[in-house]
Scaffold this motif. Structure first.
Motif, PDB file in Angstrom:
ATOM      1  N   ASP C 541       0.919  -1.146  -0.173  1.00 12.13           N
ATOM      2  CA  ASP C 541      -0.135  -0.095   0.017  1.00 12.13           C
ATOM      3  C   ASP C 541       0.986   1.137   0.123  1.00 12.13           C
ATOM      4  O   ASP C 541       0.548   2.404  -0.620  1.00 12.13           O
ATOM      5  CB  ASP C 541      -0.995  -0.036   1.190  1.00 12.13           C
ATOM      6  CG  ASP C 541      -1.933  -1.062   1.032  1.00 12.13           C
ATOM      7  OD1 ASP C 541      -2.246  -1.398   0.102  1.00 12.13           O
ATOM      8  OD2 ASP C 541      -3.013  -1.178   2.288  1.00 12.13           O
ATOM      9  N   ALA C 542       1.897   1.119   0.746  1.00 10.06           N
ATOM     10  CA  ALA C 542       2.931   2.372   0.732  1.00 10.06           C
ATOM     11  C   ALA C 542       3.693   2.527  -0.362  1.00 10.06           C
ATOM     12  O   ALA C 542       3.962   3.617  -1.072  1.00 10.06           O
ATOM     13  CB  ALA C 542       3.649   2.126   2.160  1.00 10.06           C
ATOM     14  N   ALA C 543       4.055   1.258  -1.056  1.00  8.81           N
ATOM     15  CA  ALA C 543       4.772   1.397  -2.140  1.00  8.81           C
ATOM     16  C   ALA C 543       3.980   1.859  -3.454  1.00  8.81           C
ATOM     17  O   ALA C 543       4.392   2.608  -4.457  1.00  8.81           O
ATOM     18  CB  ALA C 543       5.365   0.031  -2.793  1.00  8.81           C
ATOM     19  N   ALA C 544       2.611   1.523  -3.495  1.00 11.07           N
ATOM     20  CA  ALA C 544       1.831   1.905  -4.744  1.00 11.07           C
ATOM     21  C   ALA C 544       1.954   3.266  -5.279  1.00 11.07           C
ATOM     22  O   ALA C 544       2.259   3.462  -6.165  1.00 11.07           O
ATOM     23  CB  ALA C 544       0.237   1.373  -4.648  1.00 11.07           C
ATOM     24  N   PRO C 545       1.659   4.263  -4.349  1.00 13.65           N
ATOM     25  CA  PRO C 545       1.678   5.730  -4.887  1.00 13.65           C
ATOM     26  C   PRO C 545       3.334   5.966  -5.243  1.00 13.65           C
ATOM     27  O   PRO C 545       3.471   6.648  -6.263  1.00 13.65           O
ATOM     28  CB  PRO C 545       1.416   6.387  -3.630  1.00 13.65           C
ATOM     29  CG  PRO C 545       1.367   5.845  -2.373  1.00 13.65           C
ATOM     30  CD  PRO C 545       1.230   4.072  -2.780  1.00 13.65           C
ATOM     31  N   LEU C 546       4.036   5.459  -4.605  1.00 12.76           N
ATOM     32  CA  LEU C 546       5.654   5.844  -5.137  1.00 12.76           C
ATOM     33  C   LEU C 546       5.910   5.113  -6.427  1.00 12.76           C
ATOM     34  O   LEU C 546       6.712   5.643  -7.114  1.00 12.76           O
ATOM     35  CB  LEU C 546       6.345   5.133  -4.233  1.00 12.76           C
ATOM     36  CG  LEU C 546       6.348   6.068  -2.670  1.00 12.76           C
ATOM     37  CD1 LEU C 546       7.453   5.069  -1.534  1.00 12.76           C
ATOM     38  CD2 LEU C 546       6.830   7.129  -2.725  1.00 12.76           C
ATOM     39  N   MET C 547       5.311   4.094  -6.922  1.00 13.71           N
ATOM     40  CA  MET C 547       5.390   3.372  -7.979  1.00 13.71           C
ATOM     41  C   MET C 547       4.301   3.711  -8.958  1.00 13.71           C
ATOM     42  O   MET C 547       4.525   3.135 -10.037  1.00 13.71           O
ATOM     43  CB  MET C 547       5.498   1.801  -8.062  1.00 13.71           C
ATOM     44  CG  MET C 547       6.697   1.454  -7.148  1.00 13.71           C
ATOM     45  SD  MET C 547       6.589  -0.373  -6.622  1.00 13.71           S
ATOM     46  CE  MET C 547       7.280  -0.998  -8.122  1.00 13.71           C
ATOM     47  N   GLN C 548       3.366   4.531  -8.570  1.00 13.16           N
ATOM     48  CA  GLN C 548       2.584   4.911  -9.409  1.00 13.16           C
ATOM     49  C   GLN C 548       1.600   4.014  -9.898  1.00 13.16           C
ATOM     50  O   GLN C 548       1.344   3.902 -11.104  1.00 13.16           O
ATOM     51  CB  GLN C 548       3.079   6.031 -10.403  1.00 13.16           C
ATOM     52  CG  GLN C 548       3.757   7.447  -9.663  1.00 13.16           C
ATOM     53  CD  GLN C 548       4.151   8.304 -10.712  1.00 13.16           C
ATOM     54  OE1 GLN C 548       4.775   7.714 -12.013  1.00 13.16           O
ATOM     55  NE2 GLN C 548       4.304   9.469 -10.426  1.00 13.16           N
ATOM     56  N   THR C 549       1.249   2.971  -9.239  1.00 13.49           N
ATOM     57  CA  THR C 549       0.384   2.101  -9.662  1.00 13.49           C
ATOM     58  C   THR C 549      -0.531   1.551  -8.422  1.00 13.49           C
ATOM     59  O   THR C 549      -0.552   2.173  -7.332  1.00 13.49           O
ATOM     60  CB  THR C 549       1.171   1.038 -10.015  1.00 13.49           C
ATOM     61  OG1 THR C 549       0.480  -0.351 -10.648  1.00 13.49           O
ATOM     62  CG2 THR C 549       2.157   0.405  -9.027  1.00 13.49           C
ATOM     63  N   GLU C 550      -1.083   0.273  -8.772  1.00 13.71           N
ATOM     64  CA  GLU C 550      -2.181  -0.059  -7.352  1.00 13.71           C
ATOM     65  C   GLU C 550      -1.442  -1.129  -6.818  1.00 13.71           C
ATOM     66  O   GLU C 550      -0.590  -2.033  -7.370  1.00 13.71           O
ATOM     67  CB  GLU C 550      -3.227  -0.629  -8.198  1.00 13.71           C
ATOM     68  CG  GLU C 550      -4.304   0.564  -8.893  1.00 13.71           C
ATOM     69  CD  GLU C 550      -5.239  -0.252  -9.773  1.00 13.71           C
ATOM     70  OE1 GLU C 550      -5.458  -1.372  -9.646  1.00 13.71           O
ATOM     71  OE2 GLU C 550      -5.908   0.447 -10.410  1.00 13.71           O
TER      72      GLU C 550
END
Lengths: 296, 161, 763
Positions: C541-550
């Motif tokens: 969940d924390a990675a998703a925005p950083l990787m600009q994905t879901e």
């Protein structure tokens, strides 16, 4: 309590004289340190002889074939000593069964006999080899006493306050002689003997016994030779009946007690079996096969 | 009384009684708590240290008698990282609760110095004075054989180089 | 693919243990710490006539002496509240605490203990279960009926019986009436000391109105609760910090030195250390109980067991611990794993004036299963059939029921275990190649996994490593240091070296049932798995925005977060923690485990603490022994175990449990022995109480069978207890095979074996 480091044998002997019975000689200390911790012994001084290695730590063969074992010789040294292994393997076996490596590293043969436990492993083999204990004092010098007379009772030895054991001597073996030490315990090691038996067997001819010596431990207050049993065998043909006779006489002679390690009844049962086992082991070491001799 | 003890190569002056045992000096005065007290009667071997290379039960070894000897504890043999036997004990799973482990490591250290290629029987007999209640000993024995093998291979490699 | 699970990854705490750096209770030092010692009853039964510590209080270094007068006048207990902290007016066993001393040094406290004036008017002890059950026997607890107990567990108590449970299936008398033959046995089992290398000890501090207790303990929450009972305070006023533990085997589940150190800590205002001497530890240990099991089996003409009576009496000692909770085991084990007709079963836990007994690996099941397995050999020999063949002919299959009505869905695993042993040690060959006085035996059983609940927290650190926090310790099994480390590492894709176990702490961790009953890997493991899955989701969940994905497109492995649909796209875990944590907050996951109830017949098992066998596992053991005709000693020549474990998370750890458990079983059968005479132990040191040595134990051959559980961490079930359970009976039966007569009791001493050989010779 004082702690006296003896740098020379004379210092140890002088300290013993000065302390007049208030001191204990400390070598490995595997028995003594526990006895002090438990309050069973309360000496006013410990005379430490561990630094007298030059005088007391050797196993040496004299010119007349006697083996001299210094008072600081440890069980570990005994086990590893070629001369002991060759001539008195029962003693090596007994020393190898005293506690574990840790005890054998520091515990001495002399300490084992001075502690004079009824269950001491090394005493029966030393008895059958008629070991002589050499004792020294500052006042009277050296004297020899047969181990048999040295141990006078349960944890009692014939030594004066100012004396210490400096060595143990074993006589050379006659030809056609073998020995054995058999021990009973619940585990294969780390056992205070439930019962132990040492034998020395000298054959005079095919199937003819020259001399049989036997001694046991943990079968009475003091380890002793069983001379009545020994007498049965002198000059006799070694037969199954004779072994049975010797074994059962030995079983009747011993006076074991019930203790936490085993019942007297078990000791009475097992000692005759050890006797037979020791005869067979000695014969095997001598390469002698006697027909009709049952294994059990 | 004041004595000097050489522990792991370092001389330490300590104040003791004549009846003090080495284990108490190591643990209470020198704060070397690797040696453990399991029985205080020389039965379990958890307190094993080496004196002049030989394993002894420090719970019944006179501290005063240890003056002028070389004392080695598990802390000493761990000073430069894990030794061959320590490494093998970890890898082979020769450890469970770990309370007997320092003592066993010391006994096996002495064994491997004296016998570079022990048999399983040699290892078991060397451990007569060390009780392990957890492992059933098999993995301690296999660890020792592995340590011996590794040490011999290393030596052969060194000789080759 | 699992990268950690199923591999023999070395234990995480190995380097600390092998270098002596691991801190055990005895290694703790605090500023101003005092050393304590306990005055214990020198006699098994009597009235305290005089207790005077005035002189002792004046001795050098003495800071406090406490007795019953200084502690709340209450009785505490795990299930039945019958235990006082200090003996007050009477002593009920040799070794019962009467007073405790804190002094500057241990020598001073011991000297003061020796100086306390104590006069006891001795009473003849009720020294064993026969005396306790005899008509007109003196009641050890005349006020038994008035004692409190934990709610929810129903048990009968009366006279000298602390707990009685009985059940009868219909048709037992009829089966005996029509039996072709009846085979009856009585088996006696001695006590067994856990013999952990670390004697019990504790360090207790009293500050800010709370107690902080540091102990190597198996079950910190139980200890917390017991202290609260004894001290009459809230459980939350006690903080128990678990230290590294030098073995326990069930012996460190209840209180030991802790209440005494606690009272002294409060009295002195100083930290108090109390370490038991070995003799004290042995005398006060809650050892495996002595037991007597009577079995009668009714057989039809084909040798089928058509009915049975199973009466099992267990020696509680003077006070109750965990054993009351074990009554239901009689119901679960009275059949063994064999088809029988209806059974009449009875369990009694009996007070005696002896040291209280308790849990030891395979708690209470060891005598019951030993009796069943010895009895099976007796039946086979009586029928003149092969004991292995007889077992196999009557072994339960899948979907057969235990007497509690519980269905064993997978009992056919037993046949697989027999078959696996057959591959490496064919039975007929084992029998054929026996020399005189050698014997072989085989036996089988089912065992359970303790169902107490668990919790775990996984905390992800900023460097990408994780800490696992739970309420239980690694008792040495590797259940935490290998099992839980592996579960968390696998779930989070971490190197096991980056997963750290935190020692249990009742202030910090949520409730946990402790390191007992083979439960840690499964129960704490499941809780940790859930916690790690929680962490994993939070990472994604924390990675998703950083990787600009879901988050659903992301996966975690090798310390990186990957985009499943774009394998080239990945960021490191530490990057998330550095950057993402600002947005998401620190990442912590929690998990818990509670065993699902198992359907059973409530008519017979209601009110029992354990009405079912949760997470059953299956076991077959084989042994070959040689009896020495000269001494009666027994050498175990070969020992083979086939054990079902669910899923072997770490084969090395499991085989270590099998080898260690069997060694304790062999020790119980052959080398150990804790005899009670007139209420006192005869063996009082490790010289007399012989723990087996390396030279005594063969290399146990371990066959691990995997049948992953539907639920549970990667399918794991409990492992650590069962290796001990079959060993005593299998050794007994192998000796029976060697000498031709059964000895019907444990331990099997050389004395008894040699006597049996003599009797056989003269017969």
């Amino acid at each position: 309590m004082d702690f006296i480091y003896a740098q020379k044998l004379e210092e140890a002997l002088n300290a013993l004289r000065t302390q007049a019975g208030r001191a204990k000689v400390l070598a490995g200390g595997t028995d003594l340190m526990i006895q002090i911790a438990r309050g069973e012994k309360q000496p006013q001084a410990l005379i430490f002889i561990g630094q007298l290695k030059d005088d007391l730590a050797a196993v040496s063969l004299s010119q007349d074939g006697h083996l001299n074992i210094g008072a600081l010789v440890t069980h570990r040294q005994i086990c590893a000593d070629r001369q002991v292994q060759a001539s008195y393997p029962a003693l090596a076996t007994a020393s190898a069964s005293v506690g574990g490596w840790q005890t054998q590293s520091v515990g001495t043969l002399a300490g084992n006999i001075c502690n004079a436990s009824p269950a001491a492993d090394t005493i029966p083999p030393l008895l059958v080899h008629e070991a002589v204990v050499t004792i020294q004092s500052a006042a009277r010098g050296l004297r020899d006493v047969s181990l048999e007379y040295f141990i006078t009772g349960r944890r009692q030895i014939a030594i004066e306050n100012d004396e210490m054991v400096v060595g143990i001597t074993l006589a050379p073996l006659p030809a056609d002689t073998a020995d054995a030490y058999l021990k009973v315990g619940r585990r294969k090691a780390m056992e205070v003997a439930i019962a132990g038996l040492a034998m020395r067997l000298t054959m005079a001819g095919p199937e003819i016994v020259g001399e049989l010596r036997v001694a046991t431990c943990a079968t009475g207050p003091v380890s002793r030779r069983a001379r009545e049993v020994e007498a049965l065998f002198s000059g006799q043909k070694l037969t199954d009946e004779l072994v049975t006779q010797g074994a059962s006489l030995l079983g009747r002679m011993i006076q074991p007690i019930d203790d936490t390690r085993a019942s007297a009844q078990y000791r009475k049962l097992v000692i005759p079996k050890l006797f037979r086992g020791a005869v067979l082991e000695c014969l095997a070491k001598l390469g002698i096969a006697i027909s009709g001799l049952e294994k059990s | 009384m004041k004595i000097n003890l050489k522990v792991n190569g370092i001389l330490e002056e300590v104040e003791i009684e004549a009846s003090t045992v080495l284990l108490d000096v190591l643990r209470d005065k020198l704060h070397l708590t690797g040696a453990k007290e399991g029985c205080r009667e020389g039965e379990c071997g958890a307190c094993t240290v080496l004196i002049d290379g030989q394993p002894v039960d420090s719970c019944l070894y006179s501290a005063a008698a240890a003056a002028n000897t070389e004392i080695e504890t598990v802390e000493g043999i761990s000073a430069n990282g894990l030794s061959a036997i320590q490494k093998a004990m970890v890898e082979e799973g020769g450890i469970q609760c770990g309370f007997c482990t320092p003592g066993i490591v010391m006994t096996l250290t002495a064994l491997l110095r004296q016998n570079a290629d022990p048999t399983p029987k040699d290892v078991a007999a060397a451990l007569n004075g060390n009780i392990c209640r957890c492992t059933g000993y098999s993995r301690i024995v296999s660890a020792t054989l592995k340590a011996a093998k590794n040490a011999m291979a290393q030596k052969a490699g060194d000789a080759h180089a | 693919m699992p990268e950690v699970i199923g591999r023999s990854v070395p234990r995480a705490d190995g380097p600390g243990k092998v270098t002596g750096q691991t801190l055990y209770t005895a290694d703790i030092e605090h500023k101003g710490m005092l050393h304590a010692a306990i005055l214990r009853s020198p006699t098994p039964a009597g009235k305290i006539v005089r207790l005077n510590a005035d002189k002792a209080r004046q001795m050098p270094g003495v800071k406090a002496i406490v007795t019953a007068a200084d502690a709340p006048d209450v009785r505490a207990g795990w299930a039945l509240f019958d235990t006082p902290m200090f003996a007050r007016d009477e002593v009920l066993f040799e070794g019962e605490p009467i007073a405790a001393v804190a002094a500057t040094t241990l020598a001073q406290s011991r000297a003061a203990v020796a100086a306390i004036e104590l006069e006891i008017q001795e009473i003849p002890p009720v020294g064993d279960i026969d005396m306790a059950l005899a008509e007109g026997a003196r009641l050890i607890h005349p006020k038994l009926a008035q004692y409190g107990s934990v709610p929810g567990i129903v048990f009968n108590r009366e006279g000298n019986v602390a707990c009685k449970y009985a059940h009868e299936e219909p048709g037992v008398d009829d089966a005996f009436a029509r039996a072709d033959r009846i085979i009856e046995d009585t088996y006696d089992f001695g006590r067994q000391y856990q013999g952990y290398l670390e004697p019990k000890g504790t360090v207790v501090q009293y500050r800010d109105g709370r107690y902080t207790v540091q102990s190597g303990h198996q079950y910190v929450f139980n200890l917390r609760d017991r202290l609260a009972q004894f001290l009459q305070i809230k459980p939350s006023d006690v903080r128990v910090q678990g230290m590294a533990i030098g073995g326990g085997f069930g012996g460190k589940l209840d209180f030991g030195p802790e209440p005494y150190a606690a009272v002294l800590a409060k009295a002195t205002g100083k930290p108090v250390k109390l370490i038991f001497s070995r003799e004290e530890d042995l005398i006060a240990a809650t050892v495996r109980e002595g037991a007597r099991v009577r079995i009668r089996s009714a057989l039809d003409k084909d040798g089928n067991i058509i009915g049975r009576e199973f009466f099992t009496d267990h020696d509680n000692g003077a006070y109750s611990g965990e054993l009351i909770l074990m009554a239901g085991l009689a119901l679960m084990f009275c059949r063994g794993v064999y088809r029988t007709g209806p059974i009449r079963t009875q369990f009694r836990l009996i007070y005696t004036n002896t040291s209280p007994t308790g849990a030891y690996r395979g708690v209470s099941g060891v005598p019951m299963i030993s009796a069943i397995e010895c009895h099976m050999d007796h039946i086979a020999r009586e029928l003149g059939v092969d004991p292995r063949a007889y077992r196999l002919a009557h072994t339960l299959n899948n979907n057969e029921k235990l007497p509690n009505g519980q269905m064993l869905h997978d009992a056919a695993i037993l046949r697989e275990a027999y078959a696996e042993i057959e591959k490496i040690a064919p039975w007929e060959e084992m029998k054929r190649t026996k020399k005189p006085l050698e014997g072989v035996a085989i036996g089988s059983t089912v065992w359970l996994t303790n169902p107490l609940p668990a919790s775990a927290t996984v905390k992800l650190n900023e460097d990408g490593s994780a800490h696992v926090l739970s309420g239980t310790c690694d008792i040495g099994t590797g259940a935490m240091a290998q099992g839980v480390v592996g579960i968390v590492a696998e779930t989070l894709g971490l190197d096991p070296a980056n997963v750290h176990i935190v020692q249990p702490d009742t202030d910090v961790a949520a409730y946990d049932g402790g390191s007992q009953g083979s439960r840690t890997t499964r129960a704490v493991g499941r809780a940790a798995e859930h916690a790690a899955m929680d962490v994993r989701q939070k990472i994604l969940d924390a990675a998703a925005p950083l990787m600009q994905t879901e988050a659903a497109r992301l996966t975690l492995s090798g310390g990186k977060i990957h985009d499943i649909e774009d394998p080239g796209k990945a960021i490191g875990l530490t990057d998330i923690l550095m950057m993402g944590a600002f947005a998401s907050g620190p990442i912590v996951g929690t998990g818990k485990h509670a065993e699902q109830p198992i359907p059973f017949d409530p008519g017979c098992a209601v009110g029992l603490a354990f009405p079912t066998l949760p997470t059953p596992t299956y076991h077959v053991h084989m042994a070959k022994v040689a009896v020495c005709p000269m001494t009666g000693n027994v050498e175990v020549k070969r020992y083979i175990v086939a054990q079902e474990v669910g899923k072997a998370l770490n084969p090395q750890g499991i085989s270590g449990q099998i080898q260690g458990g069997v060694a304790q079983g062999i020790g119980y059968a052959l080398h150990e022995g804790l005899r009670v005479r007139d209420g006192r132990y005869m063996e009082r040191s490790l010289e007399a109480y012989r723990l087996p040595l390396a030279v005594d134990i063969p290399e146990v051959e371990a066959i691990i069978l995997e049948h992953p559980a539907d639920e549970g961490p990667f399918g794991a079930k409990g492992t650590a207890e069962p290796p001990i359970v079959l060993a005593p009976a299998v050794i007994h039966n192998a000796i029976y095979d060697a000498i031709g007569v059964p000895l019907n009791s444990i331990p099997l001493t050389p004395e008894r074996i040699l006597e049996a050989l003599e009797r056989r010779k003269s017969a």
